[in-house]
Design a protein around this motif. Structure first.
Motif, PDB file in Angstrom:
ATOM      1  N   ASN A 299     -22.297 -72.735 107.500  1.00 40.96           N
ATOM      2  CA  ASN A 299     -22.456 -71.714 106.477  1.00 40.96           C
ATOM      3  C   ASN A 299     -23.016 -72.294 105.189  1.00 40.96           C
ATOM      4  N   ASP A 300     -22.718 -73.552 104.934  1.00 37.05           N
ATOM      5  CA  ASP A 300     -23.170 -74.194 103.710  1.00 37.05           C
ATOM      6  C   ASP A 300     -24.541 -74.841 103.864  1.00 37.05           C
ATOM      7  N   ALA A 301     -25.013 -74.910 105.087  1.00 35.99           N
ATOM      8  CA  ALA A 301     -26.244 -75.670 105.316  1.00 35.99           C
ATOM      9  C   ALA A 301     -27.459 -74.768 105.294  1.00 35.99           C
ATOM     10  N   ILE A 302     -28.556 -75.298 104.770  1.00 40.70           N
ATOM     11  CA  ILE A 302     -29.814 -74.552 104.810  1.00 40.70           C
ATOM     12  C   ILE A 302     -30.417 -74.728 106.202  1.00 40.70           C
ATOM     13  N   VAL A 303     -30.453 -75.965 106.646  1.00 41.81           N
ATOM     14  CA  VAL A 303     -30.967 -76.282 107.976  1.00 41.81           C
ATOM     15  C   VAL A 303     -29.826 -76.992 108.693  1.00 41.81           C
ATOM     16  N   SER A 304     -29.541 -76.583 109.956  1.00 43.21           N
ATOM     17  CA  SER A 304     -28.422 -77.216 110.648  1.00 43.21           C
ATOM     18  C   SER A 304     -28.751 -78.688 110.939  1.00 43.21           C
TER      19      SER A 304
ATOM     20  N   SER B  62     -39.011 -85.067 111.363  1.00 43.43           N
ATOM     21  CA  SER B  62     -40.201 -85.358 112.176  1.00 43.43           C
ATOM     22  C   SER B  62     -40.698 -86.781 111.967  1.00 43.43           C
ATOM     23  N   TYR B  63     -40.502 -87.278 110.740  1.00 43.24           N
ATOM     24  CA  TYR B  63     -41.146 -88.540 110.350  1.00 43.24           C
ATOM     25  C   TYR B  63     -40.101 -89.600 109.981  1.00 43.24           C
ATOM     26  N   ALA B  64     -40.512 -90.860 110.031  1.00 43.86           N
ATOM     27  CA  ALA B  64     -39.578 -91.959 109.799  1.00 43.86           C
ATOM     28  C   ALA B  64     -38.812 -91.792 108.471  1.00 43.86           C
ATOM     29  N   PHE B  65     -39.555 -91.685 107.369  1.00 40.52           N
ATOM     30  CA  PHE B  65     -38.916 -91.589 106.055  1.00 40.52           C
ATOM     31  C   PHE B  65     -39.372 -90.324 105.338  1.00 40.52           C
ATOM     32  N   VAL B  66     -38.483 -89.751 104.545  1.00 40.68           N
ATOM     33  CA  VAL B  66     -38.902 -88.681 103.637  1.00 40.68           C
ATOM     34  C   VAL B  66     -38.418 -89.003 102.232  1.00 40.68           C
ATOM     35  N   CYS B  67     -39.214 -88.574 101.249  1.00 41.52           N
ATOM     36  CA  CYS B  67     -38.800 -88.675  99.856  1.00 41.52           C
ATOM     37  C   CYS B  67     -38.738 -87.256  99.309  1.00 41.52           C
ATOM     38  N   VAL B  68     -37.548 -86.835  98.878  1.00 40.35           N
ATOM     39  CA  VAL B  68     -37.343 -85.487  98.342  1.00 40.35           C
ATOM     40  C   VAL B  68     -37.261 -85.575  96.829  1.00 40.35           C
ATOM     41  N   THR B  69     -38.168 -84.907  96.138  1.00 38.72           N
ATOM     42  CA  THR B  69     -38.227 -84.951  94.673  1.00 38.72           C
ATOM     43  C   THR B  69     -37.946 -83.565  94.114  1.00 38.72           C
ATOM     44  N   MET B  70     -37.162 -83.491  93.049  1.00 46.47           N
ATOM     45  CA  MET B  70     -36.812 -82.193  92.470  1.00 46.47           C
ATOM     46  C   MET B  70     -37.771 -81.830  91.340  1.00 46.47           C
ATOM     47  N   LEU B  71     -38.325 -80.616  91.432  1.00 41.08           N
ATOM     48  CA  LEU B  71     -39.250 -80.158  90.393  1.00 41.08           C
ATOM     49  C   LEU B  71     -38.605 -79.119  89.477  1.00 41.08           C
ATOM     50  N   SER B  72     -37.339 -78.751  89.747  1.00 37.67           N
ATOM     51  CA  SER B  72     -36.676 -77.733  88.929  1.00 37.67           C
ATOM     52  C   SER B  72     -35.589 -78.344  88.076  1.00 37.67           C
ATOM     53  N   ASP B  73     -35.278 -77.627  87.008  1.00 41.97           N
ATOM     54  CA  ASP B  73     -34.132 -77.998  86.181  1.00 41.97           C
ATOM     55  C   ASP B  73     -32.881 -77.553  86.931  1.00 41.97           C
ATOM     56  N   CYS B  74     -31.988 -78.473  87.241  1.00 43.89           N
ATOM     57  CA  CYS B  74     -30.821 -78.132  88.067  1.00 43.89           C
ATOM     58  C   CYS B  74     -29.577 -77.804  87.254  1.00 43.89           C
ATOM     59  N   THR B  75     -29.729 -77.608  85.942  1.00 44.43           N
ATOM     60  CA  THR B  75     -28.579 -77.268  85.104  1.00 44.43           C
ATOM     61  C   THR B  75     -27.898 -76.024  85.684  1.00 44.43           C
ATOM     62  N   GLY B  76     -26.587 -76.104  85.859  1.00 41.44           N
ATOM     63  CA  GLY B  76     -25.837 -74.952  86.351  1.00 41.44           C
ATOM     64  C   GLY B  76     -25.887 -74.795  87.857  1.00 41.44           C
ATOM     65  N   MET B  77     -26.565 -75.713  88.541  1.00 42.66           N
ATOM     66  CA  MET B  77     -26.644 -75.624  90.000  1.00 42.66           C
ATOM     67  C   MET B  77     -25.508 -76.417  90.630  1.00 42.66           C
ATOM     68  N   VAL B  78     -24.902 -75.875  91.657  1.00 44.78           N
ATOM     69  CA  VAL B  78     -23.924 -76.664  92.416  1.00 44.78           C
ATOM     70  C   VAL B  78     -24.381 -76.750  93.868  1.00 44.78           C
ATOM     71  N   GLY B  79     -23.941 -77.772  94.570  1.00 49.27           N
ATOM     72  CA  GLY B  79     -24.358 -77.974  95.963  1.00 49.27           C
ATOM     73  C   GLY B  79     -25.684 -78.723  95.996  1.00 49.27           C
ATOM     74  N   GLY B  80     -26.439 -78.499  97.073  1.00 48.08           N
ATOM     75  CA  GLY B  80     -27.752 -79.138  97.190  1.00 48.08           C
ATOM     76  C   GLY B  80     -27.682 -80.583  97.652  1.00 48.08           C
TER      77      GLY B  80
ATOM     78  N   ALA C 214     -29.275 -80.400 105.016  1.00 44.46           N
ATOM     79  CA  ALA C 214     -29.359 -80.102 103.582  1.00 44.46           C
ATOM     80  C   ALA C 214     -28.368 -78.999 103.276  1.00 44.46           C
ATOM     81  N   LEU C 215     -27.510 -79.223 102.296  1.00 42.22           N
ATOM     82  CA  LEU C 215     -26.509 -78.210 101.968  1.00 42.22           C
ATOM     83  C   LEU C 215     -27.062 -77.247 100.907  1.00 42.22           C
ATOM     84  N   ARG C 216     -26.585 -76.013 100.991  1.00 40.06           N
ATOM     85  CA  ARG C 216     -27.087 -74.961 100.113  1.00 40.06           C
ATOM     86  C   ARG C 216     -26.803 -75.256  98.639  1.00 40.06           C
ATOM     87  N   ALA C 217     -27.728 -74.887  97.791  1.00 42.70           N
ATOM     88  CA  ALA C 217     -27.520 -75.029  96.341  1.00 42.70           C
ATOM     89  C   ALA C 217     -27.317 -73.636  95.761  1.00 42.70           C
ATOM     90  N   LEU C 218     -26.292 -73.498  94.907  1.00 47.87           N
ATOM     91  CA  LEU C 218     -26.021 -72.201  94.296  1.00 47.87           C
ATOM     92  C   LEU C 218     -26.172 -72.305  92.786  1.00 47.87           C
TER      93      LEU C 218
END
Ligand SMILES: [Fe+2]
Length: 354
Positions: A182-187, A192-210, A244-248
Motif C-alpha cells: 500500500n505504501d509502495a509506488i512500484v512493488s 533494468s540497468y546495473a546502476f541508477v541515480c535518482v535526483t530530486m528536482l522538487s522542493d520536498c519541504t512538507g513531504m513525508v515518505g519517498g 520506492a515508497l510513496r511520498a505524501l
C-alpha cells in the motif's frame, strides 16, 4: 533568489505551469564548476553490508545515502528545460500504472543542459567513485527519465494509446495488498540497468515518505531516505530487490532517474528491458540497446583478434580451454540479447499476464 524567466515556480501553493511554447530560448551550457555541488553521502552501503556476496552485482557497491549533486542554479535550468518545451510533453510523455506522467527519451534532442549534465566527465567521475567502477549512461534513451507526480500536476491531454501502458484486460481477482504494498509506488523489483541515480528536482519541504526500501539477503528491509532538491541517491538496482515508497504532502514531485552501466566492455552486462519496453519508443530503445551491446562484442572480438595476431607473431601456444570459455560467454551474451529484442506481441502478452 529571483527565478529566471520561464522557470516553473515552486513552493507551497505553486502550481507547475503546463508547458505552453515550443520555442525554448537557449540556456546556459552545463559547467561543472558552477553546476555540480557534490558533497559525499553520509554513508554508502556495500552489497556485503546488505548481506550479499560481492559477486551479486558488477561491483561491491550497494546503495548510497542521499548526497548533494547539483547546484540550485543547475536544478533551476533543468526545470526550465523540462517545463518550457512543449515537445517533451507531447512527444516524450508516457503513462503507466505506476506513474501517470513519465518523460522519456527527450534529453539528447530537447534538453541539452540535462543531457550534458549526465554526459559530463566530472559527473561520471562522481558516480564512478561511488559505484567503485567506471560507468557511463547505459544509452541516451535512459538519460534523465522523469517521474512527475503530486496534487498540483496539471491536467494533461490524453495520450495516444501506444504511450499508455495499461493492461489490455481488467484483472478480476486482486490479491489483498499487504501494508508494504500500500505504501509502495512500484512493488518489489530489480531495475533494468546495473546502476541508477535518482535526483530530486522538487522542493520536498512538507513531504513525508519517498524512501527506497531495500531487501537484505536475510529478508530484512532497510530504508534509504529519499533525496531533497538537488540531492541524489545511487543504487545498484539491477541486483538488489527494492521498492520506492510513496511520498505524501508537498505540491509536486519531479524526480530524474539516469541509468548507468560499466564503461568497460569486459564487465558483464545484464540489462533487462522488461520494465522499460511498455514506456518507451520501442524502435529507439531497441536501436540504442543493440548499438551498445554490439559495440561491447566488437571491443571483445577486436581484443581477441589482436591477441591472436600477437600469438602468431611470437609463436605462442593456443589456449584451448580459455578460448572455449570466451566463446561460451559470447554465446550466452547473444542469447541474452536475443531474448531482450522481443517481438511486440510477446512482450505485451507477458506484460498483460496472459
Ligand atoms: Fe527501481
Amino acid at each position: 533568489m529571483a527565478l529566471s524567466s520561464g522557470l516553473t515556480p515552486q513552493g507551497p501553493g505553486a502550481v507547475p505551469t503546463k508547458p505552453s511554447k515550443n520555442d525554448v530560448s537557449p540556456g546556459p551550457i552545463f559547467t561543472p564548476s558552477k553546476h555540480l555541488a557534490y558533497s559525499q553521502p553520509s554513508k554508502v552501503w556495500s552489497l556485503r553490508d546488505l548481506g550479499y556476496p560481492d559477486n551479486q552485482g558488477i561491483s561491491p557497491f550497494g546503495v548510497s545515502e542521499p548526497f548533494r549533486l547539483f547546484s540550485d542554479e543547475a536544478i533551476d535550468e533543468m526545470r526550465r528545460e523540462l517545463f518550457t518545451n512543449r515537445k517533451i510533453w507531447t512527444d516524450h510523455r508516457f503513462s503507466s500504472k505506476y506513474a501517470e506522467c513519465q518523460l522519456r527519451g527527450y534529453a539528447r534532442d530537447h534538453a541539452p543542459f540535462i543531457y550534458n549534465a549526465w554526459k559530463s566527465p566530472e559527473t561520471l567521475r562522481i558516480i564512478s567513485n561511488l559505484t567503485g567502477m567506471d560507468v557511463v549512461p547505459v544509452f541516451d534513451y535512459d538519460i534523465a527519465h522523469i517521474n512527475v507526480s503530486g496534487p498540483s500536476v496539471p491536467a494533461l491531454s490524453p495520450l495516444p494509446a501506444d504511450r499508455v501502458d495499461k493492461p489490455a484486460k481488467e484483472t478480476k481477482t486482486e490479491k489483498p495488498r499487504t501494508e508494504d504494498e500500500n505504501d509502495a509506488i512500484v512493488s518489489w523489483h530489480n531495475d533494468s540497468y546495473a546502476f541508477v541515480c535518482v535526483t530530486m528536482l522538487s522542493d520536498c519541504t512538507g513531504m513525508v515518505g519517498g524512501e527506497t526500501a531495500l531487501r537484505t539477503a536475510d529478508g530484512n528491509v532497510i530504508k534509504v531516505r529519499g533525496p531533497e532538491r538537488g540531492y541524489a541517491v545511487v543504487l545498484q538496482g539491477r541486483y538488489i530487490d527494492h521498492q520506492a515508497l510513496r511520498a505524501l504532502g508537498g505540491t509536486e514531485r519531479v524526480s530524474m532517474v539516469t541509468a548507468f552501466r560499466a564503461s568497460s566492455s569486459e564487465v558483464r552486462d545484464d540489462t533487462n528491458l522488461k520494465l522499460v519496453r511498455p514506456i518507451s519508443n520501442i524502435d529507439e530503445l531497441y536501436n540504442e540497446y543493440a548499438q551498445y551491446r554490439f559495440r561491447i562484442l566488437e571491443d571483445r572480438f577486436r581484443g581477441r583478434r589482436e591477441r591472436a595476431d600477437q600469438s602468431i607473431s611470437i609463436k605462442a601456444p593456443f589456449d584451448v580451454k580459455e578460448t572455449r570459455a570466451f566463446i561460451r560467454e559470447q554465446i550466452e551474451f547473444l542469447e541474452q540479447m536475443e531474448e531482450q529484442v522481443m517481438e511486440e506481441d510477446d512482450w505485451k502478452k507477458i506484460y498483460n499476464g496472459s
